[in-house]
Motif scaffolding. Sequence first.
Motif, PDB file in Angstrom:
ATOM      1  N   LEU A 135      -3.301 -12.246   0.902  1.00 46.61           N
ATOM      2  CA  LEU A 135      -3.385 -11.180   1.900  1.00 46.61           C
ATOM      3  C   LEU A 135      -3.125  -9.806   1.291  1.00 46.61           C
ATOM      4  O   LEU A 135      -3.766  -8.823   1.661  1.00 46.61           O
ATOM      5  N   THR A 136      -2.198  -9.734   0.342  1.00 47.51           N
ATOM      6  CA  THR A 136      -1.888  -8.434  -0.257  1.00 47.51           C
ATOM      7  C   THR A 136      -2.859  -8.077  -1.371  1.00 47.51           C
ATOM      8  O   THR A 136      -3.412  -6.972  -1.389  1.00 47.51           O
ATOM      9  N   THR A 160       1.246  -7.813   5.972  1.00 52.78           N
ATOM     10  CA  THR A 160       1.227  -9.234   5.641  1.00 52.78           C
ATOM     11  C   THR A 160       2.357  -9.960   6.363  1.00 52.78           C
ATOM     12  O   THR A 160       2.174 -11.072   6.865  1.00 52.78           O
TER      13      THR A 160
END
Length: 263
Positions: free
Chosen positions: A101-102, A112
């Motif tokens: 996600l990051t 996140t």
Amino acid sequence: MSLGQAIAPHLPYLRRYGRAISGSQTSGDALVAQLLETLVANPGAVDTGADLRIQLYRMVHDNFGLASAQAPADAETAADIAIADARLRRIPSLARQALLLTAVEGFGEAETGRIIGRDADAVRKLIAEALDEIDRQTRARILIIEDEPIIAMDIEMIVRDLGHEVVAVATTHREAVAEAQAHQPGLVLADIQLADNSSGIEAVQEILSDLKVPVIFITAFPERLLTGDRPEPAFLLTKPYQPATLRAAVSQVLFFDQSTVPA
């Protein structure tokens, strides 16, 4: 704007994320299909006045595992799942999702945290945990297909720092196919526009006709690949990329690949 119109631009990237966390296109698409079914049945499941992107990724996160278990498992998917299961016993799924996600999807640590239900400090710890464990588990011989010398050198330095071996750097379609046949790499990193105006996509297609190998496309033109047609690449990085993004993508692809060797 209707809810469908608002969601449409996010779908290619949600599908990419689903493929990345599940390890197969079948399972990843099932995650997104479940999201769409939920929204058709209950449009109020998202708040259109809030950050829609975060809400959609949160729904895919919440569906992870459920749709995968329900999706039909063909031979390729079953092999991916078996490889992933062996590795997942050594790395928590939540840490892997925080990293994706990051580093790949571009969310900040706080965003996140909202998706996976953790605070920013916990997200940072999860990312470090994922990177350390995945790096220990995976090593590969890598072919780089890139016609820009500075970019090729940067990519080579990043993957070598991760402990991988770069077997060759190719700048044209013909050279890429020849190097793949000569070295049998365990991973291909490919641009889609090459030095002699040949196509990196066509080069990869020819390579894949003879060799089963995971591919990461690194391109300034992601729309040429995220079309909704099959197959789509599980990992597609947009130039200019961040080193952390490339590191995450390489580690995640190799996480599901049987050719990698435990460190």
